[in-house]
Design a protein around this motif. Structure first.
Motif, PDB file in Angstrom:
ATOM      1  N   SER A 229      52.313  26.321  43.575  1.00 41.93           N
ATOM      2  CA  SER A 229      52.460  27.875  44.062  1.00 41.93           C
ATOM      3  C   SER A 229      51.769  29.146  42.850  1.00 41.93           C
ATOM      4  N   GLN A 230      50.746  30.183  43.740  1.00 45.98           N
ATOM      5  CA  GLN A 230      49.387  30.813  43.672  1.00 45.98           C
ATOM      6  C   GLN A 230      50.443  32.241  42.525  1.00 45.98           C
ATOM      7  N   MET A 231      51.690  31.773  42.259  1.00 50.07           N
ATOM      8  CA  MET A 231      52.122  32.937  42.129  1.00 50.07           C
ATOM      9  C   MET A 231      52.935  32.795  39.953  1.00 50.07           C
ATOM     10  N   THR A 232      52.526  31.441  40.083  1.00 46.45           N
ATOM     11  CA  THR A 232      52.404  30.905  38.355  1.00 46.45           C
ATOM     12  C   THR A 232      51.422  31.188  37.698  1.00 46.45           C
ATOM     13  N   HIS A 233      50.247  31.752  38.468  1.00 45.96           N
ATOM     14  CA  HIS A 233      48.776  31.793  37.811  1.00 45.96           C
ATOM     15  C   HIS A 233      49.117  34.062  37.667  1.00 45.96           C
ATOM     16  N   VAL A 234      50.328  34.137  37.630  1.00 45.56           N
ATOM     17  CA  VAL A 234      49.503  35.651  37.438  1.00 45.56           C
ATOM     18  C   VAL A 234      48.963  36.152  36.848  1.00 45.56           C
ATOM     19  N   GLY A 235      48.057  37.360  36.856  1.00 41.89           N
ATOM     20  CA  GLY A 235      47.297  37.339  35.271  1.00 41.89           C
ATOM     21  C   GLY A 235      46.448  36.727  34.942  1.00 41.89           C
ATOM     22  N   HIS A 236      45.734  35.516  35.666  1.00 38.46           N
ATOM     23  CA  HIS A 236      44.820  34.239  35.046  1.00 38.46           C
ATOM     24  C   HIS A 236      43.758  34.795  35.810  1.00 38.46           C
ATOM     25  N   PHE A 237      42.528  34.518  35.159  1.00 33.97           N
ATOM     26  CA  PHE A 237      41.297  35.750  35.100  1.00 33.97           C
ATOM     27  C   PHE A 237      41.141  36.995  36.152  1.00 33.97           C
ATOM     28  N   GLY A 242      42.135  37.471  39.544  1.00 30.53           N
ATOM     29  CA  GLY A 242      44.051  37.721  38.584  1.00 30.53           C
ATOM     30  C   GLY A 242      45.036  36.865  38.978  1.00 30.53           C
ATOM     31  N   GLY A 243      45.162  36.027  39.582  1.00 28.62           N
ATOM     32  CA  GLY A 243      45.894  34.818  40.407  1.00 28.62           C
ATOM     33  C   GLY A 243      47.066  35.260  40.835  1.00 28.62           C
ATOM     34  N   GLY A 244      47.887  34.608  40.953  1.00 32.01           N
ATOM     35  CA  GLY A 244      49.089  35.226  41.313  1.00 32.01           C
ATOM     36  C   GLY A 244      48.798  35.323  43.171  1.00 32.01           C
ATOM     37  N   GLU A 245      48.703  36.895  43.579  1.00 30.23           N
ATOM     38  CA  GLU A 245      48.624  37.429  44.815  1.00 30.23           C
ATOM     39  C   GLU A 245      47.983  37.168  45.841  1.00 30.23           C
ATOM     40  N   ALA A 246      46.747  37.022  44.733  1.00 32.49           N
ATOM     41  CA  ALA A 246      44.767  36.881  44.878  1.00 32.49           C
ATOM     42  C   ALA A 246      44.636  35.541  45.369  1.00 32.49           C
ATOM     43  N   TRP A 247      45.466  34.354  45.339  1.00 35.60           N
ATOM     44  CA  TRP A 247      44.963  33.208  45.571  1.00 35.60           C
ATOM     45  C   TRP A 247      45.641  31.854  45.849  1.00 35.60           C
ATOM     46  N   TRP A 280      44.083  22.925  37.888  1.00 35.40           N
ATOM     47  CA  TRP A 280      43.355  23.167  38.712  1.00 35.40           C
ATOM     48  C   TRP A 280      43.214  24.490  39.800  1.00 35.40           C
ATOM     49  N   VAL A 281      44.551  25.188  39.867  1.00 33.93           N
ATOM     50  CA  VAL A 281      43.993  25.901  40.741  1.00 33.93           C
ATOM     51  C   VAL A 281      42.680  27.448  40.244  1.00 33.93           C
ATOM     52  N   ASP A 282      43.134  26.968  38.956  1.00 35.22           N
ATOM     53  CA  ASP A 282      42.277  28.541  38.317  1.00 35.22           C
ATOM     54  C   ASP A 282      41.078  27.935  38.519  1.00 35.22           C
TER      55      ASP A 282
END
Length: 421
Positions: A229-237, A242-247, A280-282
């Motif tokens: 899920s891309q949404m588990t990365h909200v706020g990352h880098f 910035g993760g979430g919606e953009a990834w 690995w998604v980051d």
């Protein structure tokens, strides 16, 4: 995600991905050929140079074809970038004439850039009267961001065509195209950047989709992909979107790499803080980020990231889900670019989007589309089923049926005629 491709001159900014890619006709059954007929007006041609023999048909200056790759051999030019001096060598492809007047071209490539080196991809075209365009820069790319920032250059609307992130647009239509790859290394070093594949998909597409295609060879086939899920990365880098919606794009690409067992090794993403889900998604987001576009949804940057890890990867367009089914039947999942408004894709985890990437994982027995949609807020919700007609409308009319084809040696491409892969 892939943002809406804006007209030249408009500022491109990162949008929210979650809110708002060798055969003959005889290889197809009669039923398949008849079902493909309504899509015939979707003019698409993919050409590439992949084998050593194909790469030798190009013209090199300071490059050598060795072990199936075009590699830097002797510097024939020099330039400065970010205050550093680089030596360069070039390779020009032969001219390609797809047989129709194309209005868009999307190049993609597979390369390695050791140490302080990079490559640039340029394209030019000619119209039916033989007039040549300038060489337009499509990408400055490196496998890491340690020395060179990955970037594109939108605009360049000085003659027959213009650049819109990863797409070369020629509204009046062109008859032929050519690609140039420049390999660059820091002066005084022995770094050897190289590429093993370069190609491009040319297309001229109607603004509407054909009628919903009939289910084909992959009815009841669903590939077993990991679910991220891309949404588990909200706020990352924030520096990489910035993760979430953009990834959605690097998350989708990572699911396909995971399917092949080719995710990056843990030491590669050791810089990701402990506790980050699916680190690995980051890593993929960092290594697909386009610093000019300000996002991770650059289509060929994603396939260029995947290709050295899995074997082969490129960007093309398909004419219908009938063609997508042939990939699924061959065991090859597809990353597809879609866009839809409210109420246009039942069961989606987001209400609408101007551009979103997800993975076509298979088909139900009735022909509906089984996907891994990274916009789900949880891993459990990533696997979804979408109505066949709604999906084709969201895919064919918005991105023109764009897909990332990512595969390993154990999964050869299905036969194809005509050649959009």
């Amino acid at each position: 995600m892939n943002l809406p491709r804006l007209s030249p001159g408009r500022r491109l900014t990162a949008a929210l991905c979650g809110l708002l890619a060798a055969g003959s006709l005889s290889a197809m059954s009669t039923e398949e050929a008849q079902a493909a007929a309504p899509a015939a007006s979707r003019q698409i041609d993919y050409s590439q140079w992949d084998t050593a023999a194909q790469l030798r048909t190009g013209t090199g200056k300071g490059t050598i074809v060795k072990r199936g790759r075009v590699a830097f051999a002797t510097p024939t030019g020099a330039r400065k970038l970010s205050g550093k001096r680089y030596e360069t060598a070039t390779w020009d492809s032969p001219w390609v004439t797809p047989g129709f007047s194309f209005t868009e071209l999307i190049p993609s490539w597979s390369a390695v850039t050791p140490r302080d080196s990079y490559l640039e991809v340029q394209v030019r075209g000619r119209d039916a009267a033989g007039k040549l365009s300038s060489w337009d820069l499509m990408a400055r790319w490196a496998g890491t961001d340690a020395h060179v920032q990955r970037t594109t250059q939108s605009g360049q609307s000085d003659d027959l065509a213009s650049v819109n992130v990863d797409t070369w647009s020629a509204p009046s239509g062109l008859a032929g195209w050519q690609v140039r790859v420049t390999l660059a290394r820091k002066a005084g070093t022995t770094a050897t950047p190289s590429f093993d594949t370069v190609g491009a998909v040319a297309s001229r597409l109607p603004s509407t989709a054909p009628g919903t295609s009939k289910p084909g060879v992959a009815r009841g086939t669903v590939l077993d992909l990991p679910r991220y899920s891309q949404m588990t990365h909200v706020g990352h880098f924030p520096q990489w979107g910035g993760g979430g919606e953009a990834w959605c794009s690097p998350t989708s690409t990572s699911m396909v790499l995971g399917y092949y067992g080719k995710l990056p090794r843990p030491r590669s993403y050791s810089w990701v803080p402990a506790g980050h889900t699916d680190p690995w998604v980051d890593f993929a987001a960092r290594n697909t980020f386009d610093h000019s576009y300000d996002g991770t949804g650059n289509w060929p940057f994603n396939t260029a990231y995947a290709a050295p890890r899995v074997g082969k990867a490129f960007v093309t367009r398909l004419r219908s889900l009938r063609e997508a089914e042939r990939f699924i039947a061959a065991g090859i999942p597809l990353v597809a670019s879609v866009a839809f408004g409210a109420g246009e894709l039942d069961g989606a985890p987001i209400t609408s989007t101007p551009g979103h990437l997800l993975v076509i994982a298979g088909f139900t027995t009735t022909g509906d589309v089984v996907v891994n949609d990274p916009a789900s807020s949880t891993r459990a919700g990533v696997r979804r089923t979408y109505d066949r007609g709604q999906f084709e409308d969201a895919w064919l009319t918005k991105s023109g049926g764009l897909v990332y084809v990512i595969r390993d040696a154990a999964h050869p491409l299905p036969p194809n005629s005509p050649g959009n892969w």
